[in-house]
Scaffold this active site. Structure first.
Site, PDB file in Angstrom:
ATOM      1  NE  ARG A  92      -4.597  -0.025   1.806  1.00 25.07           N
ATOM      2  CZ  ARG A  92      -5.468  -0.971   1.878  1.00 25.07           C
ATOM      3  NH1 ARG A  92      -5.172  -2.194   1.627  1.00 25.07           N
ATOM      4  NH2 ARG A  92      -6.702  -0.730   2.203  1.00 25.07           N
ATOM      5  NE  ARG A 130     -16.292  -3.344   1.365  1.00 29.04           N
ATOM      6  CZ  ARG A 130     -15.061  -2.970   0.962  1.00 29.04           C
ATOM      7  NH1 ARG A 130     -14.419  -3.669   0.044  1.00 29.04           N
ATOM      8  NH2 ARG A 130     -14.497  -1.908   1.472  1.00 29.04           N
ATOM      9  NE  ARG A 163     -14.061  -3.369   5.487  1.00 29.02           N
ATOM     10  CZ  ARG A 163     -13.117  -3.291   4.539  1.00 29.02           C
ATOM     11  NH1 ARG A 163     -13.133  -4.174   3.540  1.00 29.02           N
ATOM     12  NH2 ARG A 163     -12.196  -2.387   4.582  1.00 29.02           N
ATOM     13  NE  ARG A 174     -11.212   1.971   3.694  1.00 29.74           N
ATOM     14  CZ  ARG A 174     -12.225   1.191   3.348  1.00 29.74           C
ATOM     15  NH1 ARG A 174     -13.446   1.460   3.781  1.00 29.74           N
ATOM     16  NH2 ARG A 174     -12.030   0.144   2.602  1.00 29.74           N
TER      17      ARG A 174
HETATM   18  P1  ADP Z   1     -11.911  -4.017  -2.754  1.00 34.00           P
HETATM   19  O1  ADP Z   1     -11.383  -5.335  -2.250  1.00 34.00           O
HETATM   20  O2  ADP Z   1     -11.149  -3.515  -3.941  1.00 34.00           O
HETATM   21  O3  ADP Z   1     -12.035  -2.982  -1.667  1.00 34.00           O
HETATM   22  P2  ADP Z   1     -14.446  -5.471  -3.045  1.00 34.00           P
HETATM   23  O4  ADP Z   1     -14.064  -6.677  -3.837  1.00 34.00           O
HETATM   24  O5  ADP Z   1     -14.692  -5.666  -1.600  1.00 34.00           O
HETATM   25  O6  ADP Z   1     -13.372  -4.269  -3.292  1.00 34.00           O
HETATM   26  O7  ADP Z   1     -15.725  -4.825  -3.749  1.00 34.00           O
HETATM   27  C1  ADP Z   1     -16.338  -3.634  -3.242  1.00 34.00           C
HETATM   28  C2  ADP Z   1     -17.855  -3.723  -3.398  1.00 34.00           C
HETATM   29  O8  ADP Z   1     -18.202  -3.648  -4.788  1.00 34.00           O
HETATM   30  C3  ADP Z   1     -18.449  -5.041  -2.860  1.00 34.00           C
HETATM   31  O9  ADP Z   1     -19.701  -4.730  -2.276  1.00 34.00           O
HETATM   32  C4  ADP Z   1     -18.618  -5.895  -4.133  1.00 34.00           C
HETATM   33  O10 ADP Z   1     -19.705  -6.804  -4.017  1.00 34.00           O
HETATM   34  C5  ADP Z   1     -18.886  -4.840  -5.207  1.00 34.00           C
HETATM   35  N1  ADP Z   1     -18.303  -5.181  -6.510  1.00 34.00           N
HETATM   36  C6  ADP Z   1     -17.130  -5.809  -6.775  1.00 34.00           C
HETATM   37  N2  ADP Z   1     -16.918  -5.914  -8.104  1.00 34.00           N
HETATM   38  C7  ADP Z   1     -17.985  -5.320  -8.712  1.00 34.00           C
HETATM   39  C8  ADP Z   1     -18.359  -5.093 -10.094  1.00 34.00           C
HETATM   40  N3  ADP Z   1     -17.594  -5.483 -11.119  1.00 34.00           N
HETATM   41  N4  ADP Z   1     -19.529  -4.441 -10.323  1.00 34.00           N
HETATM   42  C9  ADP Z   1     -20.308  -4.027  -9.291  1.00 34.00           C
HETATM   43  N5  ADP Z   1     -20.021  -4.211  -7.996  1.00 34.00           N
HETATM   44  C10 ADP Z   1     -18.869  -4.844  -7.697  1.00 34.00           C
HETATM   45  P1  AMP Z   2      -8.984  -3.240   3.102  1.00 34.19           P
HETATM   46  O1  AMP Z   2      -9.679  -4.470   3.606  1.00 34.19           O
HETATM   47  O2  AMP Z   2      -7.915  -3.551   2.093  1.00 34.19           O
HETATM   48  O3  AMP Z   2      -9.943  -2.181   2.621  1.00 34.19           O
HETATM   49  O4  AMP Z   2      -8.200  -2.629   4.356  1.00 34.19           O
HETATM   50  C1  AMP Z   2      -8.878  -2.165   5.496  1.00 34.19           C
HETATM   51  C2  AMP Z   2      -7.924  -1.422   6.412  1.00 34.19           C
HETATM   52  O5  AMP Z   2      -6.895  -2.307   6.898  1.00 34.19           O
HETATM   53  C3  AMP Z   2      -7.149  -0.252   5.780  1.00 34.19           C
HETATM   54  O6  AMP Z   2      -7.898   0.950   5.748  1.00 34.19           O
HETATM   55  C4  AMP Z   2      -5.925  -0.160   6.695  1.00 34.19           C
HETATM   56  O7  AMP Z   2      -6.244   0.478   7.929  1.00 34.19           O
HETATM   57  C5  AMP Z   2      -5.644  -1.631   6.999  1.00 34.19           C
HETATM   58  N1  AMP Z   2      -4.735  -2.213   5.988  1.00 34.19           N
HETATM   59  C6  AMP Z   2      -5.025  -3.167   5.059  1.00 34.19           C
HETATM   60  N2  AMP Z   2      -3.955  -3.458   4.308  1.00 34.19           N
HETATM   61  C7  AMP Z   2      -2.941  -2.657   4.756  1.00 34.19           C
HETATM   62  C8  AMP Z   2      -1.590  -2.468   4.387  1.00 34.19           C
HETATM   63  N3  AMP Z   2      -1.037  -3.152   3.373  1.00 34.19           N
HETATM   64  N4  AMP Z   2      -0.861  -1.561   5.089  1.00 34.19           N
HETATM   65  C9  AMP Z   2      -1.382  -0.877   6.097  1.00 34.19           C
HETATM   66  N5  AMP Z   2      -2.655  -0.987   6.488  1.00 34.19           N
HETATM   67  C10 AMP Z   2      -3.441  -1.863   5.835  1.00 34.19           C
END
Ligand code: ADP
Ligand code: AMP
Ligand code: ZN
Length: 222
Positions: A92, A130, A163, A174
């Site tokens: 990150r 989400r 979340r 974020r």
């Molecule tokens: P990231 O891991 O990048 O934060 P997620 O995989 O958790 O993202 O996806 C974020 C949200 O968007 C979730 O609620 C998921 O169900 C939805 N989502 C993921 N891919 C798509 C897509 N191609 N089109 C619409 N919604 C999506």
């Molecule tokens: P994510 O599930 O990737 O959206 O991450 C949720 C939260 O976890 C972030 O906002 C950070 O607080 C922490 N986090 C996840 N991955 C990292 C990383 N590689 N370095 C530092 N913090 C992280």
């Protein structure tokens, strides 16, 4: 050399990295390594790591590098990562990227870095809708990827929750942290010839099939 395949998924929060990584796991025979998921697991189990991470996660800030890097080092040494891994949410920032470079160097380094593009407006819509399963971590969206029964996981009947850091105030921070600290990795991996860019504003299936094509090409090439 014992070659392993490491893929790094890049993109703003909400781009679909976790959704895509989970679908790829089985297909590629390599685990998803999501630092966010590992922190949430530790938080749920009230470990020292979880308690430390919580204050940063609540604000949408990054957990300190030292802790995060050590955690990924340990994770990549587990047996299921013997062929490599799909990294989601790590690295990150540049310090983490350099650390990952050192960790993977003995196995041939990182194979490919797909960057999934979506707009900030789309990111807000995706993150605020989400929902995550409390027991298995499966990810849904209230409108774009809803479960069959509202609030219930299709896979194991677990309760779906939002979340804490998916509330709009934290999401804005974020995104800010992403642009400030994570987006320099785009240039970093481009310069190494590892970056490929994908349009993420398509169906989950369509992004998945393009990813599979790109990753398979890379595996065949090795
Ligand atoms: P990231 O891991 O990048 O934060 P997620 O995989 O958790 O993202 O996806 C974020 C949200 O968007 C979730 O609620 C998921 O169900 C939805 N989502 C993921 N891919 C798509 C897509 N191609 N089109 C619409 N919604 C999506
Ligand atoms: P994510 O599930 O990737 O959206 O991450 C949720 C939260 O976890 C972030 O906002 C950070 O607080 C922490 N986090 C996840 N991955 C990292 C990383 N590689 N370095 C530092 N913090 C992280
Ligand atoms: Zn579940």
């Amino acid at each position: 050399m014992n070659r392993r395949t490491f893929f790094v998924l890049l993109g703003v929060p909400g781009a679909g990295k976790g959704t895509q990584a989970k679908l790829l796991e089985e297909r590629l025979g390599r685990p998803q390594v999501s630092t966010g998921d590992i922190f949430r697991y530790n938080l749920k189990n009230k470990t020292a790591l979880g308690l430390l991470a919580q204050s940063y996660m609540d604000k949408g800030e990054l957990v300190p590098d030292e802790v995060t890097i050590r955690m990924v080092e340990d994770r990549l040494q587990q047996a299921d990562a013997a062929q490599g891994a799909i990294l989601d949410g790590f690295p990150r920032n540049l310090i983490q990227a350099e650390a990952l470079g050192r960790m993977t160097a003995p196995y041939g380094g990182i194979s490919l870095v797909p960057l999934i593009h979506i707009s900030d407006e789309e990111a807000m819509l995706r993150i605020t809708g989400r929902r995550v399963c409390r027991s298995c971590g499966a990810v849904y969206h209230t409108a774009f990827n809803p479960p069959k029964a509202e609030g219930v996981c299709d896979l194991d009947g677990g309760e779906l929750y939002q979340r804490d850091d998916d509330k709009p105030e934290t999401v804005r921070n974020r995104l800010y942290v992403y642009y400030k600290q994570t987006s320099p990795l785009i240039g970093y991996y481009f310069a190494k010839g590892l970056l490929v860019e994908l349009d993420g504003k398509r169906s989950i299936e369509s992004v998945q099939s393009e990813l599979i094509g790109l990753l398979a090409e890379k595996e065949v090439a090795q």
